[in-house]
Design a protein around this motif. Structure first.
Motif, PDB file in Angstrom:
ATOM      1  N   GLY A 268    -104.323 -35.382  27.455  1.00 12.86           N
ATOM      2  CA  GLY A 268    -105.353 -35.075  28.426  1.00 12.86           C
ATOM      3  C   GLY A 268    -105.089 -35.765  29.758  1.00 12.86           C
ATOM      4  O   GLY A 268    -104.383 -36.772  29.836  1.00 12.86           O
ATOM      5  N   ARG A 269    -105.671 -35.199  30.802  1.00  8.53           N
ATOM      6  CA  ARG A 269    -105.487 -35.766  32.138  1.00  8.53           C
ATOM      7  C   ARG A 269    -106.811 -35.700  32.890  1.00  8.53           C
ATOM      8  O   ARG A 269    -107.490 -34.670  32.875  1.00  8.53           O
ATOM      9  CB  ARG A 269    -104.408 -35.007  32.913  1.00  8.53           C
ATOM     10  N   ILE A 270    -107.150 -36.809  33.535  1.00  8.93           N
ATOM     11  CA  ILE A 270    -108.357 -36.882  34.362  1.00  8.93           C
ATOM     12  C   ILE A 270    -107.957 -37.371  35.746  1.00  8.93           C
ATOM     13  O   ILE A 270    -107.320 -38.420  35.882  1.00  8.93           O
ATOM     14  CB  ILE A 270    -109.405 -37.833  33.742  1.00  8.93           C
ATOM     15  N   ASN A 271    -108.302 -36.608  36.759  1.00 12.28           N
ATOM     16  CA  ASN A 271    -108.030 -36.967  38.147  1.00 12.28           C
ATOM     17  C   ASN A 271    -109.305 -37.503  38.790  1.00 12.28           C
ATOM     18  O   ASN A 271    -110.380 -36.901  38.646  1.00 12.28           O
ATOM     19  CB  ASN A 271    -107.534 -35.762  38.936  1.00 12.28           C
ATOM     20  N   GLN A 286    -108.938 -50.516  35.111  1.00 17.70           N
ATOM     21  CA  GLN A 286    -110.248 -50.077  34.640  1.00 17.70           C
ATOM     22  C   GLN A 286    -110.155 -48.723  33.931  1.00 17.70           C
ATOM     23  O   GLN A 286    -110.796 -48.505  32.888  1.00 17.70           O
ATOM     24  CB  GLN A 286    -111.224 -49.988  35.822  1.00 17.70           C
ATOM     25  N   LEU A 287    -109.342 -47.833  34.458  1.00 20.37           N
ATOM     26  CA  LEU A 287    -109.188 -46.519  33.834  1.00 20.37           C
ATOM     27  C   LEU A 287    -108.585 -46.634  32.430  1.00 20.37           C
ATOM     28  O   LEU A 287    -109.051 -45.989  31.482  1.00 20.37           O
ATOM     29  CB  LEU A 287    -108.320 -45.615  34.710  1.00 20.37           C
ATOM     30  N   VAL A 288    -107.561 -47.458  32.303  1.00 26.40           N
ATOM     31  CA  VAL A 288    -106.943 -47.643  30.980  1.00 26.40           C
ATOM     32  C   VAL A 288    -107.916 -48.297  30.019  1.00 26.40           C
ATOM     33  O   VAL A 288    -108.027 -47.919  28.835  1.00 26.40           O
ATOM     34  CB  VAL A 288    -105.652 -48.477  31.119  1.00 26.40           C
ATOM     35  N   ALA A 289    -108.661 -49.298  30.486  1.00 29.52           N
ATOM     36  CA  ALA A 289    -109.618 -49.988  29.627  1.00 29.52           C
ATOM     37  C   ALA A 289    -110.719 -49.038  29.162  1.00 29.52           C
ATOM     38  O   ALA A 289    -111.151 -49.079  27.993  1.00 29.52           O
ATOM     39  CB  ALA A 289    -110.218 -51.185  30.375  1.00 29.52           C
ATOM     40  N   ILE A 290    -111.202 -48.178  30.056  1.00 27.68           N
ATOM     41  CA  ILE A 290    -112.237 -47.212  29.680  1.00 27.68           C
ATOM     42  C   ILE A 290    -111.719 -46.253  28.617  1.00 27.68           C
ATOM     43  O   ILE A 290    -112.416 -45.931  27.641  1.00 27.68           O
ATOM     44  CB  ILE A 290    -112.712 -46.449  30.933  1.00 27.68           C
ATOM     45  N   ALA A 291    -110.485 -45.759  28.773  1.00 28.40           N
ATOM     46  CA  ALA A 291    -109.926 -44.831  27.791  1.00 28.40           C
ATOM     47  C   ALA A 291    -109.777 -45.486  26.424  1.00 28.40           C
ATOM     48  O   ALA A 291    -110.040 -44.847  25.394  1.00 28.40           O
ATOM     49  CB  ALA A 291    -108.572 -44.309  28.276  1.00 28.40           C
ATOM     50  N   LEU A 292    -109.393 -46.748  26.400  1.00 28.12           N
ATOM     51  CA  LEU A 292    -109.215 -47.442  25.119  1.00 28.12           C
ATOM     52  C   LEU A 292    -110.536 -47.677  24.402  1.00 28.12           C
ATOM     53  O   LEU A 292    -110.551 -47.914  23.184  1.00 28.12           O
ATOM     54  CB  LEU A 292    -108.497 -48.773  25.333  1.00 28.12           C
ATOM     55  N   GLU A 293    -111.643 -47.628  25.111  1.00 31.42           N
ATOM     56  CA  GLU A 293    -112.959 -47.820  24.495  1.00 31.42           C
ATOM     57  C   GLU A 293    -113.419 -46.590  23.711  1.00 31.42           C
ATOM     58  O   GLU A 293    -114.337 -46.690  22.902  1.00 31.42           O
ATOM     59  CB  GLU A 293    -113.997 -48.153  25.576  1.00 31.42           C
ATOM     60  N   PHE A 330    -111.900 -31.662  24.841  1.00 30.78           N
ATOM     61  CA  PHE A 330    -112.999 -31.500  25.798  1.00 30.78           C
ATOM     62  C   PHE A 330    -114.079 -32.560  25.592  1.00 30.78           C
ATOM     63  O   PHE A 330    -114.604 -33.124  26.564  1.00 30.78           O
ATOM     64  CB  PHE A 330    -113.599 -30.100  25.676  1.00 30.78           C
ATOM     65  N   ALA A 331    -114.427 -32.819  24.342  1.00 25.92           N
ATOM     66  CA  ALA A 331    -115.452 -33.829  24.075  1.00 25.92           C
ATOM     67  C   ALA A 331    -114.982 -35.214  24.501  1.00 25.92           C
ATOM     68  O   ALA A 331    -115.746 -36.006  25.073  1.00 25.92           O
ATOM     69  CB  ALA A 331    -115.815 -33.824  22.590  1.00 25.92           C
ATOM     70  N   THR A 332    -113.707 -35.517  24.266  1.00 25.86           N
ATOM     71  CA  THR A 332    -113.164 -36.812  24.673  1.00 25.86           C
ATOM     72  C   THR A 332    -113.118 -36.937  26.194  1.00 25.86           C
ATOM     73  O   THR A 332    -113.446 -37.992  26.755  1.00 25.86           O
ATOM     74  CB  THR A 332    -111.762 -37.002  24.077  1.00 25.86           C
ATOM     75  N   THR A 333    -112.723 -35.865  26.861  1.00 28.57           N
ATOM     76  CA  THR A 333    -112.709 -35.884  28.330  1.00 28.57           C
ATOM     77  C   THR A 333    -114.111 -36.113  28.884  1.00 28.57           C
ATOM     78  O   THR A 333    -114.295 -36.862  29.861  1.00 28.57           O
ATOM     79  CB  THR A 333    -112.135 -34.558  28.858  1.00 28.57           C
ATOM     80  N   ASP A 334    -115.107 -35.490  28.273  1.00 26.25           N
ATOM     81  CA  ASP A 334    -116.493 -35.688  28.717  1.00 26.25           C
ATOM     82  C   ASP A 334    -116.918 -37.148  28.572  1.00 26.25           C
ATOM     83  O   ASP A 334    -117.543 -37.725  29.477  1.00 26.25           O
ATOM     84  CB  ASP A 334    -117.412 -34.775  27.908  1.00 26.25           C
ATOM     85  N   LYS A 335    -116.567 -37.760  27.441  1.00 22.37           N
ATOM     86  CA  LYS A 335    -116.932 -39.166  27.229  1.00 22.37           C
ATOM     87  C   LYS A 335    -116.260 -40.080  28.259  1.00 22.37           C
ATOM     88  O   LYS A 335    -116.891 -40.994  28.802  1.00 22.37           O
ATOM     89  CB  LYS A 335    -116.538 -39.590  25.814  1.00 22.37           C
ATOM     90  N   ILE A 336    -114.988 -39.841  28.529  1.00 20.40           N
ATOM     91  CA  ILE A 336    -114.263 -40.687  29.482  1.00 20.40           C
ATOM     92  C   ILE A 336    -114.826 -40.498  30.891  1.00 20.40           C
ATOM     93  O   ILE A 336    -115.023 -41.479  31.634  1.00 20.40           O
ATOM     94  CB  ILE A 336    -112.757 -40.381  29.437  1.00 20.40           C
ATOM     95  N   ASN A 337    -115.090 -39.255  31.286  1.00 20.98           N
ATOM     96  CA  ASN A 337    -115.650 -39.013  32.620  1.00 20.98           C
ATOM     97  C   ASN A 337    -117.000 -39.704  32.809  1.00 20.98           C
ATOM     98  O   ASN A 337    -117.264 -40.316  33.859  1.00 20.98           O
ATOM     99  CB  ASN A 337    -115.810 -37.505  32.848  1.00 20.98           C
ATOM    100  N   SER A 338    -117.849 -39.595  31.802  1.00 17.02           N
ATOM    101  CA  SER A 338    -119.164 -40.240  31.908  1.00 17.02           C
ATOM    102  C   SER A 338    -119.029 -41.751  32.011  1.00 17.02           C
ATOM    103  O   SER A 338    -119.715 -42.412  32.814  1.00 17.02           O
ATOM    104  CB  SER A 338    -120.016 -39.868  30.681  1.00 17.02           C
ATOM    105  N   ARG A 339    -118.117 -42.343  31.230  1.00 20.41           N
ATOM    106  CA  ARG A 339    -117.957 -43.788  31.269  1.00 20.41           C
ATOM    107  C   ARG A 339    -117.299 -44.241  32.581  1.00 20.41           C
ATOM    108  O   ARG A 339    -117.610 -45.317  33.101  1.00 20.41           O
ATOM    109  CB  ARG A 339    -117.135 -44.243  30.061  1.00 20.41           C
TER     110      ARG A 339
END
Length: 369
Positions: A268-271, A286-293, A330-339
């Motif tokens: 996945g990719r988030i810009n 911060q981006l890497v830390a959020i993804a690992l959560e 899609f669900a994982t991308t939604d969680k990462i974007n919100s966080r």
């Protein structure tokens, strides 16, 4: 002993001195004796197959022979029984037309039984092979081809049985084959598009660019799961629960992405853009830390963040991460974007709006009213 043998022969073999009723009675007894012998033979053969066939098959490493014996035993018994009826009728002095009618019907029945016997052997063999493929054994042959091979072979069996029956009734097979060939040519010319789809269906099943259950993305952008690969078309269920029915020739001549190969993992990719006064290294951490959560994000390979470009009003960052199942992307991308949104607000990291500065220059000599 000779007297008993003569009495036995006299009882069953008609002679010129026999009256009409006695003659027919001896013929019927002979027919019943012939049928009884074949029926007894059928019982003996089935007993031998059930008693000794299973013991012999137990020495092999597979259960295919056991399954074939179990499927063909009823057909063998029925075949011998009908053969007994056929030869029993041959002993009766029936009228020629009636005899031809009865013997012809019995011959067709015997041919049908033989076809059923061959079909059962083929069906059991293909079913056994398909089960081995489902268990994960390697092989270039796809288990999806088994039903197609079964249908095509059944057509050949029916064609061969038809030719045998026609030959038995003294029909000219060569003229029939010629007529069928000309008819097939005419049908092929009229239905060339359908034939192209059918050939493409075989190509898809042999080449296997995707399998049933795989998620693919078409060149037009549609994404869906493959539901069925037919002879003429392939059915794809999209993510919004719609069914796409695409001709096989179109699939063979287009580019597509199979998200299920080489495995179900997907990247996945988030810009995201941050203000020019932000610390780029701190934002990447911060981006890497959020993804690992997020639980669904894989730790190996782990997420990565990059500073990719200078935007008009922001520093453009990209976060890459892996998910075990493509269905969870899609669900994982939604969680990462919100966080990301909540964390950046807490940390004071600005996500700027697009800003465009317009400068107006006044020409010399121009007077404002």
């Amino acid at each position: 002993m000779p007297s008993l043998l003569e009495a036995f022969i006299t009882s069953f073999v008609p002679s010129s001195s026999d009256t009409g009723s006695l003659f027919w009675a001896k013929r019927l007894l002979t027919a019943l004796l012939v049928f009884g012998c074949f029926w007894l033979l059928a019982q003996v053969v089935c007993w031998i197959i059930n008693r000794w066939g299973s013991k012999i098959a137990s020495f092999t490493s597979t259960d295919l022979d056991d399954r074939i014996l179990k499927r063909v035993t009823p057909s063998v018994s029925l075949l011998l029984t009908f053969l007994g009826i056929y030869y029993a009728f041959r002993t009766l002095p029936l009228h020629e037309k009636l005899f031809r009618l009865l013997s012809g019907g019995l011959f067709i029945a015997n041919v049908a039984i033989v076809c059923i016997l061959i079909y059962r052997v083929l069906h059991e063999t293909l079913l056994w092979y398909a089960e081995r493929q489902q268990d994960g054994e390697a092989g270039a042959f796809s288990r999806q081809m088994a039903p197609i091979i079964e249908k095509v072979t059944m057509l050949f069996i029916i064609g061969a049985a038809l030719m045998v029956v026609l030959k038995h009734f003294n029909y000219d097979i060569l003229s029939l084959v010629t007529a069928l060939g000309i008819g097939s040519l005419a049908i092929g010319m009229a239905a060339k598009d359908t034939l192209a789809h059918v050939i493409s269906g075989f190509t898809l099943m042999i080449d296997r660019p995707f399998r049933i259950g795989d998620r693919i993305q078409l060149s037009g952008g549609q994404v869906g799961d493959v539901q069925d690969i037919g002879l003429r078309s392939t059915k794809i269920k999209t993510l919004d629960n719609q069914l796409l029915i695409i001709p096989n020739s179109d699939l063979c001549n287009t580019m597509l992405t199979n998200q299920a190969f080489p495995d179900n993992r997907i990247k996945g990719r988030i810009n995201v853009g941050v203000g020019y006064d932000s610390d780029a290294e701190r934002v990447k951490q911060q981006l890497v830390a959020i993804a690992l959560e997020i639980d669904d994000v894989l730790k190996d390979p782990g997420p990565e963040a990059y500073f990719v470009s200078f935007g008009d009003s922001a520093l453009n960052m990209s976060l890459f991460f892996w998910v075990e199942e493509y269905a969870k992307l899609f669900a994982t991308t939604d969680k990462i974007n919100s966080r990301i949104l909540n964390r950046f607000r807490e940390q004071g990291i600005e996500i700027p709006f697009p800003i465009r500065t317009v400068t107006l220059k006044q020409e010399q000599g121009a007077h404002t009213p």
